[in-house]
Design an enzyme around this catalytic site. Structure first.
Site, mmCIF file in Angstrom:
data_model
loop_
_atom_site.group_PDB
_atom_site.id
_atom_site.type_symbol
_atom_site.label_atom_id
_atom_site.label_comp_id
_atom_site.label_asym_id
_atom_site.label_seq_id
_atom_site.Cartn_x
_atom_site.Cartn_y
_atom_site.Cartn_z
ATOM 1 N N ASP A 18 0.818 -1.221 0.000
ATOM 2 C CA ASP A 18 0.000 0.000 0.000
ATOM 3 C C ASP A 18 0.850 1.269 0.000
ATOM 4 O O ASP A 18 0.433 2.311 0.511
ATOM 5 C CB ASP A 18 -0.953 0.055 1.222
ATOM 6 C CG ASP A 18 -1.754 -1.223 1.379
ATOM 7 O OD1 ASP A 18 -2.256 -1.711 0.364
ATOM 8 O OD2 ASP A 18 -1.855 -1.727 2.521
ATOM 9 N N LYS A 21 2.309 2.294 -4.924
ATOM 10 C CA LYS A 21 3.023 1.802 -6.112
ATOM 11 C C LYS A 21 2.222 2.075 -7.379
ATOM 12 O O LYS A 21 2.787 2.363 -8.427
ATOM 13 C CB LYS A 21 3.262 0.288 -6.025
ATOM 14 C CG LYS A 21 4.210 -0.119 -4.944
ATOM 15 C CD LYS A 21 4.312 -1.621 -4.854
ATOM 16 C CE LYS A 21 3.030 -2.293 -4.398
ATOM 17 N NZ LYS A 21 2.571 -1.949 -3.067
ATOM 18 N N GLY A 45 -4.219 -4.153 -4.692
ATOM 19 C CA GLY A 45 -5.208 -3.179 -5.127
ATOM 20 C C GLY A 45 -4.515 -1.862 -5.356
ATOM 21 O O GLY A 45 -4.119 -1.198 -4.427
ATOM 22 N N HIS A 46 -4.293 -1.537 -6.616
ATOM 23 C CA HIS A 46 -3.657 -0.268 -6.915
ATOM 24 C C HIS A 46 -4.723 0.763 -7.224
ATOM 25 O O HIS A 46 -5.661 0.485 -7.957
ATOM 26 C CB HIS A 46 -2.759 -0.386 -8.136
ATOM 27 C CG HIS A 46 -1.544 -1.213 -7.900
ATOM 28 N ND1 HIS A 46 -0.849 -1.194 -6.721
ATOM 29 C CD2 HIS A 46 -0.894 -2.071 -8.696
ATOM 30 C CE1 HIS A 46 0.170 -2.014 -6.812
ATOM 31 N NE2 HIS A 46 0.167 -2.561 -7.996
ATOM 32 N N GLN A 229 2.030 -5.852 -3.182
ATOM 33 C CA GLN A 229 2.374 -5.934 -1.748
ATOM 34 C C GLN A 229 3.748 -5.283 -1.507
ATOM 35 O O GLN A 229 4.108 -4.390 -2.253
ATOM 36 C CB GLN A 229 2.347 -7.397 -1.255
ATOM 37 C CG GLN A 229 0.942 -7.989 -1.206
ATOM 38 C CD GLN A 229 0.565 -8.744 -2.453
ATOM 39 O OE1 GLN A 229 1.382 -9.365 -3.089
ATOM 40 N NE2 GLN A 229 -0.709 -8.692 -2.805
HETATM 41 P P1 GDP Z 1 -0.493 0.556 -3.811
HETATM 42 O O1 GDP Z 1 -1.167 -0.747 -3.659
HETATM 43 O O2 GDP Z 1 0.939 0.502 -3.345
HETATM 44 O O3 GDP Z 1 -0.639 1.172 -5.178
HETATM 45 O O4 GDP Z 1 -1.185 1.541 -2.817
HETATM 46 P P2 GDP Z 1 -2.674 2.111 -2.818
HETATM 47 O O5 GDP Z 1 -3.469 1.739 -3.985
HETATM 48 O O6 GDP Z 1 -3.215 1.837 -1.476
HETATM 49 O O7 GDP Z 1 -2.341 3.631 -3.024
HETATM 50 C C1 GDP Z 1 -2.309 4.474 -2.045
HETATM 51 C C2 GDP Z 1 -3.293 5.614 -2.199
HETATM 52 O O8 GDP Z 1 -2.526 6.771 -2.123
HETATM 53 C C3 GDP Z 1 -4.096 5.737 -3.469
HETATM 54 O O9 GDP Z 1 -5.364 6.229 -3.130
HETATM 55 C C4 GDP Z 1 -3.332 6.769 -4.276
HETATM 56 O O10 GDP Z 1 -4.149 7.541 -5.133
HETATM 57 C C5 GDP Z 1 -2.778 7.620 -3.198
HETATM 58 N N1 GDP Z 1 -1.491 8.256 -3.478
HETATM 59 C C6 GDP Z 1 -0.428 7.757 -4.159
HETATM 60 N N2 GDP Z 1 0.598 8.637 -4.107
HETATM 61 C C7 GDP Z 1 0.163 9.698 -3.369
HETATM 62 C C8 GDP Z 1 0.779 10.911 -2.917
HETATM 63 O O11 GDP Z 1 1.939 11.199 -3.201
HETATM 64 N N3 GDP Z 1 -0.007 11.719 -2.136
HETATM 65 C C9 GDP Z 1 -1.281 11.434 -1.799
HETATM 66 N N4 GDP Z 1 -1.956 12.283 -1.017
HETATM 67 N N5 GDP Z 1 -1.880 10.298 -2.201
HETATM 68 C C10 GDP Z 1 -1.165 9.445 -2.961
#
Ligand code: GDP
Length: 437
Positions: A18, A21, A45-46, A229
């Site tokens: 999370d 990525k 879940g991206h 992950q």
């Molecule tokens: P992943 O599985 O690693 O892609 O993580 P998630 O899908 O949980 O992504 C994390 C959340 O953070 C998503 O809602 C993104 O839109 C958001 N996000 C990603 N980068 C940033 C950032 O630099 N700032 C903010 N505020 N949100 C971000």
């Protein structure tokens, strides 16, 4: 990040998943000709925001949002065909052209309905010792893979073979369910009719993904390998048993798509400017509930797949250093710096202590990791909105200093900084580094 010298780039989560990525991959995918997943399944879940639109992708690589990129699911991925069908339908509905753009490895294993049934039943039976799985059947599918009893995508072309594997799998599942005193039961015929719904779609998508990637690199293409992950959830290097069932670290990228490790030019680790984890297991820098709730709300820290609240903590330097080592990170992307914009002070764990003595090597058991006491350094906050910043020079001095400390604590140069969920809310750090800004 891609250049004449960097044509095969791996993006991995370097915390507990999370890390954001999805957005980093989305930003880099613009330059990629192929984007491939190499492990995990629909438990990832991206979330990617494009303009006003938000896309949540569970299986399909985020590269799909660019019209040119070809998106592959490598042999290391476990594919739930019904989830894939739903995800493809959802993307088509939103105007994304998928024709000829998705390829899946014939060697990839299928997540079948009984894997999900087993996952849920086993998690229920663990009572208070739950691992915190997403219940998507990922663990039981990998178990079948390693036990050599799984169903691979390529098996679908032979219905008789498919039925034999499913029938054996259903029988074994029922033995386990009875052993757990669980009421759920699996029927081979029901699984076979569900398979019939997706069989031709899956066969149409079949590709030799390893060959394709090797050929693409051979002609100078740019390949992005997208991890799901994070390092601390790696089945070998993570906080076992509170881990996922696959190799999330960069070595798994080579195995999971069918290239040699020497083909990989760069490994980018993604970390948040703080840390979170979901599910059970130790989290040394975990915040007390009141502060945790503040960070959770500011950062929207709820699972993209399950909606579960995440457990937030301060940036953990030992985790970042360890993740850097086991992945061979060549660069870091820091996400969500903006989430800390309103804090008066921010902390970084620079090391751990156990019984008052510094801890050297990163603990290899959850008991030891659960017992460490983080050693914190406090940095001043910047109390300013960073979401509009697009260069390092535009960031407040205190934010730049914080990034400098993250770089030192993790021992890895920062190349990308995220200051918002939107594609454009990204700062590229020049080769001269943070200090030069
Ligand atoms: P992943 O599985 O690693 O892609 O993580 P998630 O899908 O949980 O992504 C994390 C959340 O953070 C998503 O809602 C993104 O839109 C958001 N996000 C990603 N980068 C940033 C950032 O630099 N700032 C903010 N505020 N949100 C971000």
């Amino acid at each position: 990040m891609f250049s004449d010298d960097v044509r095969c780039l791996v993006v991995v989560g370097a915390q507990w998943g999370d890390e954001g990525k999805g957005k980093v991959v989305d930003v880099l995918a613009e330059q990629a000709t192929i984007v491939a997943r190499y492990q995990g399944g629909a438990n990832a879940g991206h979330t990617v925001r494009v303009g006003e639109d938000e896309f949540i992708l569970h299986l399909i690589p985020s590269g799909i949002l660019y019209p040119e990129a070809r998106c592959l699911l490598g042999n290391g991925v476990v594919i739930d065909p019904w989830t894939l069908a739903k995800e493809m339908a959802g993307l088509r509905e939103r105007g994304i052209d998928l024709d000829g753009r998705i390829g899946i490895s014939r060697r990839a294993h299928l997540v079948l309905p009984y894997h999900r049934t087993l996952d849920a039943a086993q998690e229920r039976s663990r009572g208070s010792a739950k691992i915190g799985t997403t219940g998507r059947g990922i663990g039981p599918t990998y178990r079948d893979k390693i036990a050599r009893t799984g169903l691979r995508v390529g098996d679908l072309k032979d219905l008789k073979r498919t039925r034999t594997i499913v029938s054996d799998g259903a029988n074994r599942a029922n033995v386990v369910l009875r052993g757990l005193k669980d009421e759920a039961r699996v029927e081979c015929d029901a699984v076979m009719s569900s398979i019939e719904e997706v069989r031709s779609m899956m066969l149409d998508l079949c590709a030799d993904t390893g060959d394709e990637i090797r050929a693409e690199l051979g002609v100078g293409g740019r390949v992005l390998l997208e991890g799901a992950q994070g390092a601390m959830l790696d089945v070998d290097h993570g906080t076992y048993p509170f881990v996922t069932s696959s190799t999330t670290t960069a070595g798994g990228a080579a195995v999971g798509v069918g290239i040699g490790p020497t083909a990989i030019d760069e490994v980018l680790g993604v970390v948040k400017a703080y840390i979170t984890r979901v599910g059970a297991g130790p989290l040394p820098t975990e915040l007390p509930e009141k502060e945790a709730e503040r960070l959770r709300q500011l950062g929207g820290e709820f699972g993209a797949t399950t909606g579960r609240p995440r457990r937030p903590g301060w940036f953990d330097g030992p985790v970042a250093r360890y993740a850097s080592g086991v992945n061979g990170l060549t660069a870091l992307a820091i996400t969500k710096l903006d989430v800390l914009d309103t804090f008066d002070a921010v902390k970084i764990a620079t090391g751990y202590e156990l019984d008052g003595a510094p801890v050297g090597a990163f603990p290899d058991s959850v008991e030891d990791l659960g017992a460490v006491v983080p050693v914190y350094e406090t940095c001043s906050g910047w109390n300013a909105d960073t979401t509009g910043c697009r260069t390092m020079g535009e960031l407040p001095t205190a934010a730049r200093q914080y990034l400098g400390r993250l770089e030192e604590a993790s021992g890895t140069p920062i190349r990308i900084v995220g200051v918002g969920a939107a594609r454009g809310a990204t700062i590229r750090v020049s080769d001269a580094g943070i200090a030069a800004a």
